[in-house]
Design a protein around this motif. Structure first.
Motif, PDB file in Angstrom:
ATOM      1  N   PHE B 260       0.839  -1.206   0.000  1.00 48.29           N
ATOM      2  CA  PHE B 260       0.000   0.000   0.000  1.00 48.29           C
ATOM      3  C   PHE B 260       0.866   1.245   0.000  1.00 48.29           C
ATOM      4  O   PHE B 260       0.722   2.130  -0.837  1.00 48.29           O
ATOM      5  CB  PHE B 260      -0.916  -0.018   1.231  1.00 48.29           C
ATOM      6  CG  PHE B 260      -1.759   1.210   1.382  1.00 48.29           C
ATOM      7  CD1 PHE B 260      -2.454   1.729   0.309  1.00 48.29           C
ATOM      8  CD2 PHE B 260      -1.868   1.840   2.611  1.00 48.29           C
ATOM      9  CE1 PHE B 260      -3.239   2.854   0.452  1.00 48.29           C
ATOM     10  CE2 PHE B 260      -2.648   2.968   2.758  1.00 48.29           C
ATOM     11  CZ  PHE B 260      -3.328   3.479   1.677  1.00 48.29           C
ATOM     12  N   ILE B 266      -4.002  -1.181  -2.725  1.00 48.89           N
ATOM     13  CA  ILE B 266      -4.725  -1.605  -1.536  1.00 48.89           C
ATOM     14  C   ILE B 266      -4.907  -3.107  -1.625  1.00 48.89           C
ATOM     15  O   ILE B 266      -5.646  -3.592  -2.472  1.00 48.89           O
ATOM     16  CB  ILE B 266      -6.123  -0.982  -1.508  1.00 48.89           C
ATOM     17  CG1 ILE B 266      -6.045   0.517  -1.589  1.00 48.89           C
ATOM     18  CG2 ILE B 266      -6.862  -1.416  -0.272  1.00 48.89           C
ATOM     19  CD1 ILE B 266      -5.802   1.154  -0.308  1.00 48.89           C
ATOM     20  N   MET B 268      -6.522  -5.937   0.120  1.00 56.67           N
ATOM     21  CA  MET B 268      -7.406  -6.368   1.207  1.00 56.67           C
ATOM     22  C   MET B 268      -7.157  -7.820   1.567  1.00 56.67           C
ATOM     23  O   MET B 268      -7.651  -8.305   2.584  1.00 56.67           O
ATOM     24  CB  MET B 268      -8.874  -6.193   0.804  1.00 56.67           C
ATOM     25  CG  MET B 268      -9.305  -4.765   0.637  1.00 56.67           C
ATOM     26  SD  MET B 268      -9.137  -3.803   2.142  1.00 56.67           S
ATOM     27  CE  MET B 268     -10.717  -4.060   2.886  1.00 56.67           C
ATOM     28  N   ILE B 322      -4.270 -10.376 -11.121  1.00 53.83           N
ATOM     29  CA  ILE B 322      -5.357  -9.424 -10.902  1.00 53.83           C
ATOM     30  C   ILE B 322      -4.878  -7.981 -10.818  1.00 53.83           C
ATOM     31  O   ILE B 322      -5.283  -7.136 -11.618  1.00 53.83           O
ATOM     32  CB  ILE B 322      -6.110  -9.780  -9.591  1.00 53.83           C
ATOM     33  CG1 ILE B 322      -6.742 -11.163  -9.735  1.00 53.83           C
ATOM     34  CG2 ILE B 322      -7.149  -8.746  -9.272  1.00 53.83           C
ATOM     35  CD1 ILE B 322      -7.148 -11.762  -8.428  1.00 53.83           C
ATOM     36  N   HIS B 325      -3.809  -5.724 -13.774  1.00 54.97           N
ATOM     37  CA  HIS B 325      -4.782  -5.147 -14.701  1.00 54.97           C
ATOM     38  C   HIS B 325      -5.445  -3.901 -14.145  1.00 54.97           C
ATOM     39  O   HIS B 325      -6.225  -3.257 -14.828  1.00 54.97           O
ATOM     40  CB  HIS B 325      -5.875  -6.173 -15.027  1.00 54.97           C
ATOM     41  CG  HIS B 325      -5.319  -7.465 -15.540  1.00 54.97           C
ATOM     42  ND1 HIS B 325      -4.730  -7.580 -16.774  1.00 54.97           N
ATOM     43  CD2 HIS B 325      -5.224  -8.681 -14.969  1.00 54.97           C
ATOM     44  CE1 HIS B 325      -4.313  -8.823 -16.943  1.00 54.97           C
ATOM     45  NE2 HIS B 325      -4.599  -9.509 -15.862  1.00 54.97           N
ATOM     46  N   LEU B 326      -5.175  -3.607 -12.888  1.00 55.12           N
ATOM     47  CA  LEU B 326      -5.949  -2.553 -12.231  1.00 55.12           C
ATOM     48  C   LEU B 326      -5.086  -1.410 -11.725  1.00 55.12           C
ATOM     49  O   LEU B 326      -5.528  -0.626 -10.888  1.00 55.12           O
ATOM     50  CB  LEU B 326      -6.747  -3.144 -11.057  1.00 55.12           C
ATOM     51  CG  LEU B 326      -7.778  -4.210 -11.425  1.00 55.12           C
ATOM     52  CD1 LEU B 326      -8.303  -4.878 -10.178  1.00 55.12           C
ATOM     53  CD2 LEU B 326      -8.920  -3.590 -12.201  1.00 55.12           C
ATOM     54  N   ARG B 329      -6.202   2.251 -10.624  1.00 52.48           N
ATOM     55  CA  ARG B 329      -7.614   2.234 -10.209  1.00 52.48           C
ATOM     56  C   ARG B 329      -7.693   1.630  -8.805  1.00 52.48           C
ATOM     57  O   ARG B 329      -8.141   0.506  -8.610  1.00 52.48           O
ATOM     58  CB  ARG B 329      -8.442   1.395 -11.191  1.00 52.48           C
ATOM     59  CG  ARG B 329      -8.542   2.052 -12.578  1.00 52.48           C
ATOM     60  CD  ARG B 329      -8.894   1.064 -13.649  1.00 52.48           C
ATOM     61  NE  ARG B 329     -10.197   0.448 -13.437  1.00 52.48           N
ATOM     62  CZ  ARG B 329     -10.598  -0.654 -14.080  1.00 52.48           C
ATOM     63  NH1 ARG B 329      -9.781  -1.255 -14.944  1.00 52.48           N
ATOM     64  NH2 ARG B 329     -11.781  -1.156 -13.875  1.00 52.48           N
ATOM     65  N   LEU B 331      -9.522   1.944  -6.176  1.00 51.33           N
ATOM     66  CA  LEU B 331     -10.765   1.460  -5.563  1.00 51.33           C
ATOM     67  C   LEU B 331     -11.152   0.095  -6.117  1.00 51.33           C
ATOM     68  O   LEU B 331     -11.614  -0.788  -5.387  1.00 51.33           O
ATOM     69  CB  LEU B 331     -11.892   2.471  -5.794  1.00 51.33           C
ATOM     70  CG  LEU B 331     -11.622   3.828  -5.138  1.00 51.33           C
ATOM     71  CD1 LEU B 331     -12.760   4.787  -5.402  1.00 51.33           C
ATOM     72  CD2 LEU B 331     -11.433   3.661  -3.648  1.00 51.33           C
ATOM     73  N   GLU B 332     -10.917  -0.101  -7.443  1.00 56.45           N
ATOM     74  CA  GLU B 332     -11.213  -1.408  -8.028  1.00 56.45           C
ATOM     75  C   GLU B 332     -10.274  -2.478  -7.471  1.00 56.45           C
ATOM     76  O   GLU B 332     -10.688  -3.604  -7.223  1.00 56.45           O
ATOM     77  CB  GLU B 332     -11.087  -1.359  -9.554  1.00 56.45           C
ATOM     78  CG  GLU B 332     -12.335  -0.873 -10.265  1.00 56.45           C
ATOM     79  CD  GLU B 332     -12.392   0.637 -10.353  1.00 56.45           C
ATOM     80  OE1 GLU B 332     -11.603   1.312  -9.650  1.00 56.45           O
ATOM     81  OE2 GLU B 332     -13.214   1.143 -11.124  1.00 56.45           O
ATOM     82  N   LEU B 334      -9.010  -2.529  -4.565  1.00 59.75           N
ATOM     83  CA  LEU B 334      -9.516  -2.845  -3.235  1.00 59.75           C
ATOM     84  C   LEU B 334     -10.605  -3.924  -3.317  1.00 59.75           C
ATOM     85  O   LEU B 334     -10.573  -4.916  -2.587  1.00 59.75           O
ATOM     86  CB  LEU B 334     -10.061  -1.546  -2.635  1.00 59.75           C
ATOM     87  CG  LEU B 334     -10.519  -1.476  -1.202  1.00 59.75           C
ATOM     88  CD1 LEU B 334     -10.420  -0.030  -0.750  1.00 59.75           C
ATOM     89  CD2 LEU B 334     -11.920  -1.947  -1.031  1.00 59.75           C
ATOM     90  N   LEU B 335     -11.533  -3.739  -4.259  1.00 58.78           N
ATOM     91  CA  LEU B 335     -12.644  -4.701  -4.361  1.00 58.78           C
ATOM     92  C   LEU B 335     -12.147  -6.070  -4.833  1.00 58.78           C
ATOM     93  O   LEU B 335     -12.527  -7.105  -4.282  1.00 58.78           O
ATOM     94  CB  LEU B 335     -13.701  -4.169  -5.333  1.00 58.78           C
ATOM     95  CG  LEU B 335     -14.389  -2.900  -4.863  1.00 58.78           C
ATOM     96  CD1 LEU B 335     -15.384  -2.448  -5.910  1.00 58.78           C
ATOM     97  CD2 LEU B 335     -15.070  -3.120  -3.543  1.00 58.78           C
ATOM     98  N   ALA B 336     -11.272  -6.073  -5.841  1.00 57.30           N
ATOM     99  CA  ALA B 336     -10.818  -7.355  -6.388  1.00 57.30           C
ATOM    100  C   ALA B 336     -10.035  -8.139  -5.341  1.00 57.30           C
ATOM    101  O   ALA B 336     -10.230  -9.346  -5.185  1.00 57.30           O
ATOM    102  CB  ALA B 336      -9.963  -7.116  -7.621  1.00 57.30           C
TER     103      ALA B 336
END
Lengths: 368, 531
Positions: B260, B266, B268, B322, B325-326, B329, B331-332, B334-336
């Motif tokens: 981070f 991020i 998680m 994963i 590719h992000l 981004r 926030l994305e 974080l979700l993935a």
């Protein structure tokens, strides 16, 4: 720039579906012989509609203003607790201890007096106001501090998560006077209507549908207004919007508070339908799940958020029953797939697909 | 009335008898069954003061209701289950007498209390120093003037300096309650003042309230000195607990500080990488238990590199599969990665089951020692050392090695680094793998102090983000400062507010702190901040 119409095609189709549902549920459950819509399904639909309203609330801040709140579950739960407190007072002397003055759990931990913050909750109107005020005030204070000092992006996400985590720990404490671990439960009736009866359940489900429609219309009205345009500007280029002279923090604060209140209403409708509210509603995992509803349905589309909530919640109901092991795998895979493969969500993908199908015949005609 | 008279008479008779036969062991044992409870407790006390180790089994038997008296007055110890009897005085086997011919020598609470003290006095001579220490501590609490002689005898026979000191303190406490001359009492106050804990406090308070001015004055001085010392040790204890909590937080957060803080990703699933490290330790220990039990002491040393590799490999897989590719981004991402965490959790649940798994502490990790009045457990100390070592190695890797240089180059200016010929993709994967591997190491350490369950990671994720955010992303020194500040603050709040409220206060504190310094304690300055 001319104002976009309040009701576009998406919203119209969704509202029509919602209307059909509100007619079909009471007719199918109460009026027809053999109950083609069984009561458990009515309660389930009501629950999904509350989730959908919560998703719309989150989409309002995340989809239109770029504030990824990982603490929206807290506003939902606060609204739920406000309603739960009223329902607790409605029980009156019918509790296990038959104490006319105190709810059961207070008798159990040996309290003698009703704490001041429970005063007046035997009136429905006060509870209804608190459903809006409690999440609203929390969101306003939190946002006032956070936005004024320009906490943005992932930092904001993380402190909203810390907020709901702190609230969860607080509500787990018995001394808070909200029932600790067990939360509030054993409700009997609401405004005199028996919560166990089919009629009340159908009524609550219809009310949830109306609230969802109202929430969608309100959100649509906000996002198509001039203010809504500024919100999108903030989402896409916050610094530039500030340099153009807009008080960015005011816009953010407004939308954050409205969204929190909407989440509170969703929570208040949810509690009488599931019959319990406890501190686990505050858990950070719950709040992140809301985000995936919105992401799956399509961020910044409102209708998509509502659809996403209903799809994921229905899948959860099915999978936790049929293949309990598989649910977390499925949810995890959903998070990954949606963020990588479906950036515009299901709604976006479907609309692109329809658009392509429409264009193809047109292209053929042009060739011919 | 007559029973009271009889009791008084018996006591007189006993006192007379005990003087006459010069505290003879056999006479006292013979006297046990006679008279009232009070008389019996007096006899028990005398047995204790006698200092004869033969009395221990007799007293224990009396305490367990196994002491019987036969028709002819012989005192017997009867084994409860086998019914075999031995003579209480000589220890000779006496066969199996008919239970109906025996009378139980009864004991009430007063007698049992006397038995406990007496056994304590007798254990002052026990061959095991730990038992002697315990007995001396008990004598200190009892502070009974009648024990002075026995304590004197024990002190002169004692060779262990630590035990001897406690015995001297016990004697001092006893002297304060006796009517010894003032000089002796002053010396006793001094001895207890040097001890400086609650037991000393309890012995000194009555003296400070006494009517003799010199003694009261001395006791008051000693008391205030003790209270000061106690405050100091309480402070030291809080700091130690805080450091210990801080070291756990630092271990959990330092990997996050890389992913981070340095990369801006991020993750998680970081908590789940920690959990994988803990489960690696569990598997290593299972294999060792089954195939090479002799290696158990080494299990953590074997598990650490393996955990680093397992978590690191999973981390690299997450990055390549994963996160790559992000980029850009957050926030994305974080979700993935949240999705990854759910899958990892459920996978562990499927493989190892949902319950807590038992990870053992090797011998050198268990136990505790004392510094002054502070208890320090070995596992906490080792974790602190381990965490500082990990931190030092990480710092060295980032600052002194070529790969560290490349990592810093890529995070500072990706395009420029690529122009200089650095393969940024590979560096990203390695950096992420490094952060993940350290999470695995954290898991090895946490398996020693926490429950190893699929939820292990969840419990740390919010805390470790708080540490990184508080310390300031992009600066691992900030993470160090953040972890120890939060750990110590937490432990200082706990006594006033309780553990849960302390945690809530810390969270609220951080939320407010971020308002003041949105980029943390040690903020990165410059143009890179806005992007």
């Amino acid at each position: 720039m001319p104002r976009q119409g309040l009701i576009d095609r998406r919203l119209a189709i969704f509202l029509l579906g919602l209307f059909i549902l509100t007619v079909a549920v009471p007719v199918g459950n109460l009026a027809m012989a053999g109950k083609p819509v069984p009561t458990y399904l009515v309660a389930l639909i009501g629950k999904y509609l509350c989730y959908a309203l919560l998703a719309v609330a989150l989409d309002l801040v995340w989809g239109y203003c770029g504030i990824l709140s990982l603490g929206h579950g807290a506003f939902f739960a606060l609204g739920g607790y406000a309603m739960g407190m009223y329902l607790m007072r409605e029980i009156g002397a019918r509790g296990v201890y038959a104490n006319p003055l105190l709810p059961d759990f207070m008798v159990f931990i040996g309290w003698k007096h009703l704490p001041w913050y429970w005063w007046g909750f035997d009136h429905f109107w006060l509870a209804a106001i608190m459903v809006l005020l409690a999440p609203g005030i929390l969101a306003f204070t939190f946002g006032w501090f956070a936005f004024r000092s320009r906490v943005t992006g992932v930092y904001l996400s993380i402190i909203t998560q810390a907020m709901t985590y702190a609230l969860m720990l607080a509500f787990f404490r018995n001394e808070m006077g909200f029932g600790g671990n067990n939360g509030l439960t054993d409700f009997k009736d609401i405004l005199g209507f028996d919560l166990a009866s089919d009629g009340t359940k159908v009524g609550l489900t219809m009310l949830s549908a109306v609230a969802l429609a109202g929430g969608l219309l309100l959100s649509r009205w906000i996002t198509t207004s001039r203010l809504g345009k500024v919100l999108v500007c903030v989402r896409d280029a916050e610094s530039r919007t500030r340099f153009l002279g807009y008080r960015v923090e005011h816009y953010k604060l407004f939308i954050f508070t409205v969204s929190a209140m909407m989440a509170g209403v969703a929570g208040a409708l949810y509690v009488p339908q599931v019959g319990i509210i406890n501190p686990s509603e505050f858990s950070p995992a719950n709040s992140i799940e809301i985000v995936i509803w919105v992401a799956l349905g399509g961020r910044g589309t409102l209708v998509g958020a509502a659809l996403g909530a209903i799809i994921v919640a229905a899948a959860k109901t099915y999978l936790t029953g049929a293949l309990p092991e598989a649910w977390l795998y499925a949810l995890g895979a959903l998070f990954i797939l949606v963020t990588i493969a479906l950036p515009t969500g299901v709604l976006g993908a479907v609309e692109t697909g329809i658009g392509r199908l429409r264009r193809r015949p047109a292209a053929k005609e042009a060739e011919a | 009335m007559t029973s009271l008279l009889r009791a008084v008479l018996t006591i007189c008779a006993l006192l007379y008898a005990s003087v006459a036969v010069a505290d003879d062991f056999s006479a006292l044992v013979q006297a046990l069954p006679k008279g009232s409870y009070h008389a019996r407790s007096v006899v028990v006390k005398k047995l204790g003061l006698l200092g004869d180790a033969r009395a221990v089994p007799v007293l224990k038997a009396l305490n367990n209701d196994d002491l019987k008296v036969a028709g002819d007055g012989t005192v017997l110890i009867v084994n409860d289950t086998t019914g075999a009897a031995t003579s209480a005085i000589g220890g000779a086997a006496m066969g199996k007498p008919d239970p109906n011919s025996l009378d139980r020598v009864k004991a009430n609470n007063m007698v049992r209390r006397a038995i406990r003290t007496a056994i304590g006095m007798l254990t002052l001579r026990d061959p095991d120093p730990a038992k002697r220490m315990k007995a001396a501590e008990d004598a200190l609490k009892a502070a009974d003037p009648e024990q002075i002689d026995a304590l004197d005898a024990a002190i002169s026979a004692e060779r262990d300096a630590g035990v001897k000191a406690v015995m001297a303190e016990a004697r001092a406490a006893a002297v304060l309650k006796s009517d010894a001359p003032e000089a002796q009492k002053l010396a006793a106050i001094h001895t207890l003042g040097d001890r400086g804990d609650n037991a000393a406090l309890a012995a000194l308070v009555p003296v400070a309230n006494s009517k003799e001015p010199a003694l009261a004055q001395a006791a008051k001085t000693a008391l205030s000195a003790i209270r000061e010392a106690q405050q100091f040790w309480r402070l030291a204890q809080n700091i130690w607990f805080g450091l210990s909590l801080g070291s756990v937080l630092l271990l959990a957060a330092v990997g996050l500080a890389i992913t981070f803080g340095v990369m801006g990703v991020i993750n998680m699933a970081h908590g789940e990488l920690v959990m994988l490290g803990a489960y690696t330790t569990f598997v290593v220990q299972q294999v060792i238990r089954a195939d090479a039990p002799g290696l158990f002491g080494w299990s953590l040393a074997i598990a650490a590199p393996l955990a680093f590799l397992v978590s690191g490999a999973v981390g690299i897989a997450i990055e390549r599969g994963i996160v790559r590719h992000l980029y850009g981004r957050p926030l994305e991402t974080l979700l993935a990665t949240w999705g990854v965490s759910l899958i990892l959790q459920q996978a562990v649940r499927t493989i190892f089951g949902p319950d807590n798994r038992d990870v053992g502490n090797p011998g050198w990790m268990s136990g505790a020692f004392k510094i002054g009045q502070m208890q320090v457990t070995w596992n906490r100390l080792w974790i602190l050392i381990f965490c500082l070592a990990v931190f030092a190695v990480l710092l060295a890797v980032l600052k002194k090695t070529p790969i560290g240089l490349q990592m810093r180059a890529v995070t500072q200016n990706r395009a420029m680094a690529a122009n200089m010929g650095i393969r940024t993709g590979g560096v990203d994967a390695l950096t992420f793998g490094l952060g993940a591997g350290i999470a695995g190491l954290a898991g090895v350490a946490l398996s020693q102090v926490d429950n190893v369950s699929p939820n292990l990671g969840q419990n740390y994720i919010v805390d470790s983000f708080m540490v990184v955010v508080f310390g300031g992303a992009g600066n691992i020194w900030g993470t160090l400062a953040g972890a120890f500040t939060l750990g110590i603050a937490n432990k200082f709040l706990e006594p006033f507010s309780g553990a849960v409220l302390a945690k809530i206060l810390i969270l609220v504190g951080i939320i407010l702190f971020i308002q003041k310094r949105p980029r943390g304690l040690f903020a990165v300055k410059g143009r890179a901040v806005e992007s």
